[in-house]
Design a protein around this motif. Structure first.
Motif, PDB file in Angstrom:
ATOM      1  N   CYS A 277       0.992  -1.084   0.048  1.00 52.73           N
ATOM      2  CA  CYS A 277       0.030   0.652   0.020  1.00 52.73           C
ATOM      3  C   CYS A 277       0.777   1.164   0.580  1.00 52.73           C
ATOM      4  O   CYS A 277       2.335   1.000   0.718  1.00 52.73           O
ATOM      5  CB  CYS A 277      -1.125   0.408   1.455  1.00 52.73           C
ATOM      6  N   MET A 278       0.491   2.369  -0.913  1.00 55.60           N
ATOM      7  CA  MET A 278       0.802   3.342  -0.918  1.00 55.60           C
ATOM      8  C   MET A 278      -0.227   4.281  -0.612  1.00 55.60           C
ATOM      9  O   MET A 278      -0.865   4.945  -1.276  1.00 55.60           O
ATOM     10  CB  MET A 278       1.861   3.377  -2.027  1.00 55.60           C
ATOM     11  N   VAL A 279       0.173   5.368   0.415  1.00 59.23           N
ATOM     12  CA  VAL A 279      -0.932   6.527   1.038  1.00 59.23           C
ATOM     13  C   VAL A 279      -0.326   7.166   0.982  1.00 59.23           C
ATOM     14  O   VAL A 279       1.080   7.742   1.547  1.00 59.23           O
ATOM     15  CB  VAL A 279      -1.783   5.538   1.831  1.00 59.23           C
ATOM     16  N   GLY A 307       2.730  14.945   1.941  1.00 57.56           N
ATOM     17  CA  GLY A 307       1.972  15.405   1.247  1.00 57.56           C
ATOM     18  C   GLY A 307       2.302  15.741  -0.465  1.00 57.56           C
ATOM     19  O   GLY A 307       1.723  17.042  -0.620  1.00 57.56           O
ATOM     20  N   THR A 308       3.190  16.401  -0.749  1.00 60.19           N
ATOM     21  CA  THR A 308       4.148  15.587  -1.311  1.00 60.19           C
ATOM     22  C   THR A 308       4.136  15.083  -2.425  1.00 60.19           C
ATOM     23  O   THR A 308       5.441  14.827  -2.668  1.00 60.19           O
ATOM     24  CB  THR A 308       5.601  17.090  -1.536  1.00 60.19           C
ATOM     25  N   ALA A 309       3.235  14.489  -3.008  1.00 57.90           N
ATOM     26  CA  ALA A 309       3.541  13.195  -3.750  1.00 57.90           C
ATOM     27  C   ALA A 309       3.920  13.221  -4.920  1.00 57.90           C
ATOM     28  O   ALA A 309       3.055  14.361  -5.465  1.00 57.90           O
ATOM     29  CB  ALA A 309       2.280  11.898  -3.863  1.00 57.90           C
ATOM     30  N   ASN A 310       5.067  13.015  -5.794  1.00 59.40           N
ATOM     31  CA  ASN A 310       5.597  13.106  -6.581  1.00 59.40           C
ATOM     32  C   ASN A 310       5.846  12.319  -7.724  1.00 59.40           C
ATOM     33  O   ASN A 310       5.915  11.292  -7.388  1.00 59.40           O
ATOM     34  CB  ASN A 310       6.148  14.650  -7.418  1.00 59.40           C
ATOM     35  N   ALA A 311       5.721  12.223  -9.005  1.00 55.79           N
ATOM     36  CA  ALA A 311       6.662  11.049 -10.046  1.00 55.79           C
ATOM     37  C   ALA A 311       7.991   9.767  -9.448  1.00 55.79           C
ATOM     38  O   ALA A 311       7.870   9.036  -9.531  1.00 55.79           O
ATOM     39  CB  ALA A 311       6.929  11.603 -11.157  1.00 55.79           C
ATOM     40  N   GLN A 312       8.478  11.238  -8.643  1.00 57.13           N
ATOM     41  CA  GLN A 312       9.915  10.904  -7.550  1.00 57.13           C
ATOM     42  C   GLN A 312       9.361   9.713  -6.698  1.00 57.13           C
ATOM     43  O   GLN A 312      10.050   8.732  -6.927  1.00 57.13           O
ATOM     44  CB  GLN A 312      10.658  11.437  -7.911  1.00 57.13           C
ATOM     45  N   THR A 313       8.715  10.509  -5.842  1.00 60.40           N
ATOM     46  CA  THR A 313       8.507   9.149  -4.863  1.00 60.40           C
ATOM     47  C   THR A 313       7.950   8.651  -4.908  1.00 60.40           C
ATOM     48  O   THR A 313       7.550   7.410  -4.628  1.00 60.40           O
ATOM     49  CB  THR A 313       7.694  10.275  -3.916  1.00 60.40           C
ATOM     50  N   VAL A 314       6.487   9.058  -5.953  1.00 56.73           N
ATOM     51  CA  VAL A 314       5.614   6.842  -6.191  1.00 56.73           C
ATOM     52  C   VAL A 314       6.383   6.225  -7.176  1.00 56.73           C
ATOM     53  O   VAL A 314       5.990   5.059  -6.845  1.00 56.73           O
ATOM     54  CB  VAL A 314       4.717   8.143  -7.483  1.00 56.73           C
ATOM     55  N   GLY A 336      -6.302  13.714  -2.245  1.00 52.39           N
ATOM     56  CA  GLY A 336      -5.924  15.428  -2.970  1.00 52.39           C
ATOM     57  C   GLY A 336      -6.240  16.231  -2.058  1.00 52.39           C
ATOM     58  O   GLY A 336      -7.521  17.170  -2.344  1.00 52.39           O
ATOM     59  N   GLY A 337      -5.761  16.443  -1.269  1.00 51.02           N
ATOM     60  CA  GLY A 337      -5.612  18.189  -0.295  1.00 51.02           C
ATOM     61  C   GLY A 337      -4.451  18.921  -0.154  1.00 51.02           C
ATOM     62  O   GLY A 337      -4.799  20.142  -1.542  1.00 51.02           O
ATOM     63  N   ILE A 338      -3.378  18.953  -0.079  1.00 53.20           N
ATOM     64  CA  ILE A 338      -2.557  20.004  -0.310  1.00 53.20           C
ATOM     65  C   ILE A 338      -1.943  19.229  -1.700  1.00 53.20           C
ATOM     66  O   ILE A 338      -1.781  20.262  -2.597  1.00 53.20           O
ATOM     67  CB  ILE A 338      -0.582  19.484   0.929  1.00 53.20           C
ATOM     68  N   LEU A 366      -8.186   7.853  -5.747  1.00 55.52           N
ATOM     69  CA  LEU A 366      -7.729   9.294  -5.561  1.00 55.52           C
ATOM     70  C   LEU A 366      -9.367  10.161  -5.689  1.00 55.52           C
ATOM     71  O   LEU A 366      -9.901   9.937  -6.433  1.00 55.52           O
ATOM     72  CB  LEU A 366      -7.065   9.725  -6.967  1.00 55.52           C
ATOM     73  N   GLN A 367      -8.712  10.605  -4.180  1.00 57.75           N
ATOM     74  CA  GLN A 367     -10.125  11.323  -3.667  1.00 57.75           C
ATOM     75  C   GLN A 367      -9.572  12.703  -3.294  1.00 57.75           C
ATOM     76  O   GLN A 367      -8.372  13.017  -3.051  1.00 57.75           O
ATOM     77  CB  GLN A 367     -10.388  10.365  -2.869  1.00 57.75           C
ATOM     78  N   GLY A 368     -10.101  14.290  -3.769  1.00 57.98           N
ATOM     79  CA  GLY A 368     -10.263  14.985  -3.782  1.00 57.98           C
ATOM     80  C   GLY A 368      -9.914  16.553  -4.515  1.00 57.98           C
ATOM     81  O   GLY A 368     -10.290  16.124  -5.810  1.00 57.98           O
TER      82      GLY A 368
END
Length: 403
Positions: A277-279, A307-314, A336-338, A366-368
């Motif tokens: 899981c990735m959250v 809160g700053t997930a991007n392509a690299q962290t994913v 998706g908040g921030i 994905l929600q938000g």
């Protein structure tokens, strides 16, 4: 962050906490030299050789394939060679390591503190940690110190004493004296115990420990109070204040995937399940793990990308999860908040294409902010990625994946 016994003792000495002196050794030759030095410096009749790993129960643990305990007494130079030779480079299995055990790279050659004197010796248990329910530090101690303190806590809990201390200041002197009285100490032993506990508490606060355990805390035959063993955990969030302590980190004692995750600022804990899981967010991660469990799966990890997930962290998260051969499916659950959901979705697509063919099912919820745009990106990507809007949808997809 966990520390080895020899590292923890060196830190305690800076706070004037008396410890059983010893020398950390990586080779048999170093152990021999340590024996000679300790014998001449302290007049020890023997030395104690202790395996240095991040786990308890070393005295009862054994080296795989050898009739050798993780802690042993050496009465002469020949004993030192044999014991150090058996332990160094061996795999020590204890109740805390599991069957896999841990590789021993160092031993601590320590002085004899069981010398003869005018009084009886005594082994005591003492630890300091945070009581979250009370919002105070708690000192736990018992006259029944030694290797079986867990049995004491279970069978005779009345022998475990506790002192709660407000975290805003030093240990009050009346509580330090109370500890000495409850331990049945008198005279010089009592005075030395008061000093020991006071300085130990100062070390606990000054080093930002999350746990500090002395077992045994030893009263010698001439009434000295000495830390014979020490387990010390440092709050990771405080390491920026203690660069010298941070430098003591031994990554060989940690899970390699957790070490790799830390390089990408990912909060990762490996578990034993079959659904990765990735959250984003610790609370959502816990809820996601509950949902995986209820859907018939078992969480393979805790992974909070922040809160700053991007392509690299994913992508980094994908690679780390996929290293676990037990994983049968991956669930990505992002609110998706921030962070915008469409950016995370694009990160999933980029990571998928970068890593190459991924055989196991990937479920993305994905929600938000921009959730609808994100779902459209996933659906039109042509990848074997299943999208979900509701948590119940994601649960059904996970159930099918692990069935």
């Amino acid at each position: 962050m966990n520390l080895h016994e020899y590292q923890a003792k060196e830190l305690l000495k800076k706070y004037n906490v008396p410890v059983q002196e010893g020398i950390a050794c990586s080779t048999i030759a170093e152990a021999e030299e340590a024996y000679r030095y300790i014998n001449s410096q302290y007049g020890s009749r023997f030395v104690v050789i202790k395996a240095q790993i991040h786990a308890g129960g070393r005295g009862k643990g054994t080296i795989k394939g050898k009739d050798q305990r993780g802690v042993a007494v050496a009465k002469n130079l020949e004993d030192v060679k044999n014991i150090a030779g058996n332990i160094l480079g061996g795999t020590l299995v204890t109740v805390q390591t599991g069957e896999a055990g841990k590789l021993v790279s160092k031993v601590l050659v320590a002085q004899d503190v069981y010398y003869e004197g005018p009084d009886k010796t005594k082994e005591i248990y003492l630890s300091i940690l945070l009581d979250r329910a009370k919002g105070k530090n708690v000192i736990m101690y018992s006259t029944e110190g030694g290797v079986n303190i867990e049995d004491v806590a279970h069978d005779t809990p009345e022998k475990i004493f506790k002192e709660w201390v407000h975290p805003g200041g030093a240990l009050p002197s009346f509580q330090a004296r109370k500890i000495g009285f409850n331990l049945g100490l008198k005279g010089d032993a009592f005075k030395n115990c008061v000093k020991f506990v006071t300085n130990l508490y100062s070390a606990y606060v000054g080093l930002d420990c999350s746990m500090l355990e002395i077992n045994p805390l030893f009263k010698t035959s001439d009434n000295k109070i000495i830390a014979v063993d020490c387990k010390m955990n440092i709050d990771d969030n405080s390491l920026m204040r203690h660069p010298d302590v941070a430098a003591l980190r031994d990554i060989t004692e940690e899970d390699p995937t957790e070490v790799e995750a830390a390089k990408f600022n990912l909060n990762f804990v490996k578990l034993d399940g079959n659904v990765g899981c990735m959250v984003n967010g610790a609370g959502l991660a816990m809820a996601t793990m509950d949902m995986i469990k209820l859907s018939g799966g078992e969480p393979a990890n805790f992974l909070d990308v922040g809160g700053t997930a991007n392509a690299q962290t994913v992508e980094a998260g994908f690679r780390i999860i996929l290293k676990d051969p037990k994983v049968k499916a991956i669930l990505i659950n992002i609110f998706g908040g921030i962070v915008r959901c469409d950016r995370v979705a694009q990160g999933v697509i980029d990571a998928y294409e970068s890593i190459g063919n991924i055989e196991i099912p990937i479920i993305v919820r994905l929600q938000g902010t921009n959730a609808e745009v994100a779902k459209e990106l996933i659906d039109k990507s042509g990848l074997k990625v299943q999208s979900a809007i509701l948590l119940s949808e994601a649960a059904d997809l996970v159930n099918k994946a692990v069935a």
